[in-house]
Design an enzyme around this catalytic site. Structure first.
Site, mmCIF file in Angstrom:
data_model
loop_
_atom_site.group_PDB
_atom_site.id
_atom_site.type_symbol
_atom_site.label_atom_id
_atom_site.label_comp_id
_atom_site.label_asym_id
_atom_site.label_seq_id
_atom_site.Cartn_x
_atom_site.Cartn_y
_atom_site.Cartn_z
ATOM 1 N N SER A 67 -2.693 -9.255 7.324
ATOM 2 C CA SER A 67 -2.169 -7.911 7.541
ATOM 3 C C SER A 67 -1.446 -7.958 8.887
ATOM 4 O O SER A 67 -2.034 -8.306 9.905
ATOM 5 C CB SER A 67 -3.326 -6.909 7.576
ATOM 6 O OG SER A 67 -2.912 -5.740 8.244
ATOM 7 N N ASP A 107 0.813 -1.221 0.000
ATOM 8 C CA ASP A 107 0.000 0.000 0.000
ATOM 9 C C ASP A 107 0.842 1.264 0.000
ATOM 10 O O ASP A 107 0.634 2.156 -0.827
ATOM 11 C CB ASP A 107 -0.928 0.025 1.224
ATOM 12 C CG ASP A 107 -1.945 -1.088 1.170
ATOM 13 O OD1 ASP A 107 -3.099 -0.821 0.816
ATOM 14 O OD2 ASP A 107 -1.574 -2.243 1.474
ATOM 15 N N ASP A 147 -5.532 2.952 13.145
ATOM 16 C CA ASP A 147 -4.230 3.589 12.952
ATOM 17 C C ASP A 147 -4.326 4.925 12.223
ATOM 18 O O ASP A 147 -3.565 5.848 12.500
ATOM 19 C CB ASP A 147 -3.285 2.630 12.213
ATOM 20 C CG ASP A 147 -2.925 1.437 13.079
ATOM 21 O OD1 ASP A 147 -2.783 1.629 14.308
ATOM 22 O OD2 ASP A 147 -2.791 0.323 12.550
ATOM 23 N N ARG A 176 2.078 4.501 16.798
ATOM 24 C CA ARG A 176 1.582 5.524 15.869
ATOM 25 C C ARG A 176 1.904 6.952 16.298
ATOM 26 O O ARG A 176 2.282 7.762 15.454
ATOM 27 C CB ARG A 176 0.080 5.343 15.599
ATOM 28 C CG ARG A 176 -0.294 4.031 14.860
ATOM 29 C CD ARG A 176 0.656 3.680 13.759
ATOM 30 N NE ARG A 176 0.246 2.598 12.888
ATOM 31 C CZ ARG A 176 0.691 1.336 12.969
ATOM 32 N NH1 ARG A 176 1.516 0.957 13.929
ATOM 33 N NH2 ARG A 176 0.313 0.437 12.082
HETATM 34 N N1 ARG Z 1 -6.232 -3.755 16.419
HETATM 35 C C1 ARG Z 1 -4.965 -3.301 16.848
HETATM 36 C C2 ARG Z 1 -5.010 -1.823 17.115
HETATM 37 O O1 ARG Z 1 -5.895 -1.174 16.663
HETATM 38 C C3 ARG Z 1 -3.873 -3.683 15.884
HETATM 39 C C4 ARG Z 1 -3.790 -2.866 14.655
HETATM 40 C C5 ARG Z 1 -2.788 -3.411 13.704
HETATM 41 N N2 ARG Z 1 -2.538 -2.511 12.620
HETATM 42 C C6 ARG Z 1 -2.416 -2.885 11.365
HETATM 43 N N3 ARG Z 1 -2.225 -1.920 10.494
HETATM 44 N N4 ARG Z 1 -2.474 -4.121 10.952
HETATM 45 O O2 ARG Z 1 -4.178 -1.283 17.782
#
Ligand code: ARG
Length: 400
Positions: A175, A15, A124, A95
């Site tokens: 992912s 991406d 995110d 993040r």
């Molecule tokens: N669900 C978790 C969170 O919101 C993990 C997110 C993982 N991020 C990803 N881009 N695959 O913190």
């Protein structure tokens, strides 16, 4: 005239690689790719080159591993931070740091636009966007991956149509988001919450069935709420966290499988590997058990939970999160000591703890000889403790 610059949070994945030509063509930006290394990245130089191959004007790797632990993961550890009581927030914690680095690079390059490759359904995007705006409200944040509606094969075609061939061919259905504090696995067959995660979803933890038949013990030392040593040896934060993670994972500890409430309103099934962070949180709690008063400890659990929610919700840099962290820092002054953890077949249990600031007083606690507890005071204490309810009960006999 020179083109306007855009700072792109680059991961090396499909991406964010496709975002490079997309942002150039659609908006005419010059792209500065920034890869923030928060741990567990392989071949960072290869990833840096990949952004250039995709057409970035510049591509930077920022090693933020130690900063991630010291300024984000450890403050969360002091709060025993778990979202919904289970997930140690490894993605959520990275993040705000990625956003901080984007803002720093934007200032260095004089850029007023920043972009990320997050999808519209995730947390995110919120965390990066809100964190960038907290740090510099004059920067515009774009998330073009929310609008292009391209599937993975289409993205690959999109790139090769532009002569950009990237070594992203492996058919990984998942992912993944991983760093020193943990690993998240989403998508593929995991989207069915009834389907058990297959063996290949896991990378850092063994199947508990395959874990060693011998238990392993580890002594984790803390100073003022921060882990500083393993088995008596002082270690730097990265080595320490990696070592705990490896040992726990080798014993099958740290797998989580949960349905989680995302900030954007959906429930999602999440699978995690969190051996290091969960071990450290468990050990940290043990030191708190020894060193905090009951009042402080009980009150702190409310603060811990609220801070965990703020971290999840992308509000790390908010005034409330800052204020709660200040409270937590104050609470940690005497949270020093050692904890013995025992790993066995997927489980991790505390089996011992000690502290120079321990409030555990064996003379008060003992049922054996040498007892100094005032037994006669117990009677009067209970008399007054129960007085208000007793008075109430006298008045309201009919209610009982
Ligand atoms: N669900 C978790 C969170 O919101 C993990 C997110 C993982 N991020 C990803 N881009 N695959 O913190």
């Amino acid at each position: 005239m020179s083109k306007e610059k855009c700072i792109l949070a680059y991961s090396g994945g499909l991406d964010t690689s496709a975002l490079v030509p997309y942002m150039k063509e659609k908006y005419g930006y010059e792209i500065i790719a920034v890869l923030v290394d928060v741990g567990r990245m392989k071949d960072v130089e290869g990833l840096r080159q990949r952004a250039l191959t995709a057409g970035a004007a510049d591509s930077l790797i920022l090693d933020a591993k130690e900063e991630f632990l010291v300024d984000f993961a450890f403050p969360a550890l002091k709060a025993n931070a778990l979202y919904e009581g289970r997930y140690p927030l490894h993605s959520a914690l990275s993040r705000p740091l990625i956003a901080k680095k984007m803002v720093e690079v934007a200032h260095r390059y004089g850029a007023k636009v920043a972009a990320h490759g997050c999808t519209a359904k995730g947390n995110d995007q919120v965390r990066i966007d809100v964190s960038v705006r907290c740090l510099d409200p004059s920067i515009t944040v774009l998330g073009p991956a929310r609008e292009w509606n391209m599937t993975r094969p289409e993205l690959l075609d999109y790139l090769s149509a532009r002569g950009i061939d990237l070594p992203i061919t492996k058919k990984n259905p998942y992912s993944i988001d991983e760093n020193l504090w943990g690993r998240a696995i989403e998508c593929g067959e995991l989207e069915d919450p009834w389907t058990a995660a297959p063996a290949e979803a896991f990378q850092f933890t063994v199947d508990p069935k395959a874990a060693p038949d011998e238990a392993a013990e580890l002594v984790i030392g803390f100073e003022a709420g921060i882990p500083v040593s393993l088995d008596g040896e002082r270690l730097d934060p990265i080595t320490l966290v990696e070592s705990v993670d490896m040992l726990g994972g080798a014993h099958g500890f740290g797998r989580l499988d949960m349905v989680e409430n995302r900030l954007v309103g959906i429930k999602s099934r999440e699978v995690y590997e969190e051996a290091g962070s969960l071990s450290l949180i468990m050990a940290h709690r043990e030191v708190e058990d020894l060193t905090l008063t009951r009042e402080l400890q009980h009150f702190k659990t409310m603060i811990d939970q609220r801070l965990s929610e703020l971290i999840y919700d992308g509000l790390w840099f908010s005034p409330l999160a800052r204020a709660l962290r200040a409270f937590i820092d104050e609470s940690q002054k005497y949270v020093s000591g050692e904890v013995r953890l025992r790993y066995f077949k997927g489980a991790c249990s505390p089996v011992g703890r000690r502290s120079p600031h321990s409030l555990y007083d064996s003379k008060l606690a003992t049922y054996g000889s040498g007892d100094t507890f005032s037994h006669e005071s117990a009677k009067g204490f209970i008399q007054l403790w129960g007085l208000p309810v007793e008075v109430w009960a006298r008045h309201h006999k009919d209610q009982m």
